[in-house]
Design a protein around this motif. Structure first.
Motif, PDB file in Angstrom:
ATOM      1  N   VAL A  32       0.855  -1.189   0.000  1.00  0.00           N
ATOM      2  CA  VAL A  32       0.000   0.000   0.000  1.00  0.00           C
ATOM      3  C   VAL A  32       0.891   1.240   0.000  1.00  0.00           C
ATOM      4  O   VAL A  32       1.573   1.533   0.987  1.00  0.00           O
ATOM      5  CB  VAL A  32      -0.929   0.010   1.235  1.00  0.00           C
ATOM      6  N   TYR A  37      -1.096   0.776  -5.417  1.00  0.00           N
ATOM      7  CA  TYR A  37      -1.077  -0.546  -4.804  1.00  0.00           C
ATOM      8  C   TYR A  37      -0.147  -1.460  -5.589  1.00  0.00           C
ATOM      9  O   TYR A  37       0.059  -1.294  -6.791  1.00  0.00           O
ATOM     10  CB  TYR A  37      -2.482  -1.168  -4.786  1.00  0.00           C
ATOM     11  N   ALA A  62      -8.646  -9.223  -1.772  1.00  0.00           N
ATOM     12  CA  ALA A  62      -8.582  -7.769  -1.606  1.00  0.00           C
ATOM     13  C   ALA A  62      -9.069  -7.117  -2.888  1.00  0.00           C
ATOM     14  O   ALA A  62      -8.694  -7.531  -4.001  1.00  0.00           O
ATOM     15  CB  ALA A  62      -7.157  -7.327  -1.295  1.00  0.00           C
ATOM     16  N   LEU A  64      -8.916  -3.627  -4.789  1.00  0.00           N
ATOM     17  CA  LEU A  64      -8.092  -2.422  -4.766  1.00  0.00           C
ATOM     18  C   LEU A  64      -8.617  -1.420  -5.784  1.00  0.00           C
ATOM     19  O   LEU A  64      -8.649  -1.702  -6.991  1.00  0.00           O
ATOM     20  CB  LEU A  64      -6.634  -2.781  -5.073  1.00  0.00           C
ATOM     21  N   HIS A  65      -9.046  -0.255  -5.297  1.00  0.00           N
ATOM     22  CA  HIS A  65      -9.611   0.779  -6.149  1.00  0.00           C
ATOM     23  C   HIS A  65      -8.568   1.869  -6.410  1.00  0.00           C
ATOM     24  O   HIS A  65      -7.777   2.201  -5.532  1.00  0.00           O
ATOM     25  CB  HIS A  65     -10.836   1.417  -5.496  1.00  0.00           C
ATOM     26  N   HIS A  70      -9.035   0.481  -0.040  1.00  0.00           N
ATOM     27  CA  HIS A  70      -9.090  -0.949  -0.357  1.00  0.00           C
ATOM     28  C   HIS A  70     -10.084  -1.657   0.549  1.00  0.00           C
ATOM     29  O   HIS A  70     -10.408  -1.197   1.646  1.00  0.00           O
ATOM     30  CB  HIS A  70      -7.704  -1.578  -0.198  1.00  0.00           C
TER      31      HIS A  70
END
Length: 297
Positions: A32, A37, A62, A64-65, A70
């Motif tokens: 992170v 990411y 996970a 991840l945007h 997240h």
């Protein structure tokens, strides 16, 4: 639907701002950073960019945007809130530093690795008559090796096996379990198995306790007879992610046997799933043939 063992990261042309990472059996961690990411099996892949990581366990994923926080959940959809952890080490540790190859570098790093392995754990007295090094101790090393909690003399403190673990009403320390053990079983693969053979010789010689050393790849399949009130299982793995060693650990835990881990990678699966353990602090080992990690084990 994906079946079997995997560590996978998925993206789609239809939704390019989202990455989905999932783990089942294979190591997978999420780095992170600042508005970025990273997904990898080992932190050395992104250590240059961030030290903050999320460790995924088996059966977790996970999302991840690019522009949002997240999200971590189980594969069944149960929301989780894992703790963000900070990595140790430096970028220089995963570079060759002028050496022809990593193995040669790691051979020459063994004295430093041993010092780091003992740092804060071993107390060496500078008083005359100390049994260490025939009474001659390098004073420069003493501040690195003497924990504040220990008095003069020779002693060892290992915080990872002295912490209380277990459910309320049945808490214990691995140190107490080791003291009470009637038998110790050491599991590992490859070089870690050979380190276990050395451990067998030392433990039986000094502690007078029967020790068995098992290939984790065989121990996991042979339905070994374990006694929860008499045995202790020690698993050894440099990476803390060795699949057979993890399976051996989980079998031992299913038999309610106390399990201790010896590994080099902070936050690895073995470190998280054992009841207590010891980090080697040998630094990253890039070479396939183990050198400094074996020495520290």
């Amino acid at each position: 639907q994906v079946q079997g063992t995997y560590g996978i990261c998925i993206c789609s042309q239809e939704d390019p701002d989202i990455l989905i990472a999932a783990r089942m059996g294979s190591p997978l961690i999420v780095g992170v950073g600042e508005e970025e990411y990273f997904v990898a099996s080992d932190a050395s892949a992104f250590l240059e960019y961030t030290r903050n990581v999320l460790h995924l366990n088996d059966g977790e994923m996970a999302v991840l945007h690019r522009t949002q926080a997240h999200q971590v959940s189980t594969l069944a959809g149960q929301s989780l809130s894992p703790r963000l952890e900070a990595l140790e080490g430096s970028l220089e540790q995963i570079e060759k530093g002028g050496y022809k190859h990593f193995m040669l570098k790691e051979i020459t790093e063994q004295p430093t690795a041993l010092l780091n392995c003992m740092r804060g754990r071993v107390c060496i007295s500078s008083e005359p008559g100390s049994p260490v090094m025939n009474g001659k101790v390098d004073d420069c090393a003493l501040p690195l090796l003497r924990p504040a909690s220990l008095k003069s003399g020779v002693g060892v403190t290992l915080g990872g096996i002295e912490q209380l673990v277990g459910p309320e009403g049945a808490r214990f320390t691995m140190l107490d379990k080791l003291r009470a053990a009637r038998r110790i079983i050491i599991c590992g693969c490859g070089t870690s198995w050979h380190a276990g053979l050395v451990g067998e010789y030392i433990l039986e010689s000094l502690c007078k306790v029967p020790v068995e050393v098992e290939y984790a790849s065989e121990f996991r399949y042979r339905n070994a007879v374990l006694r929860a009130d008499e045995d202790v299982v020690i698993v050894i793995s440099q990476s803390g992610e060795t699949a057979d060693t993890l399976a051996a650990l989980r079998y031992a835990k299913s038999q309610r046997v106390p399990c201790m881990g010896i590994c080099n990678t902070v936050g690895s699966t073995i470190a998280r799933e054992t009841d207590g353990g010891i980090y080697l602090h040998a630094g990253p080992e890039i070479g396939v043939a183990s050198t400094k990690a074996f020495t520290c084990q």
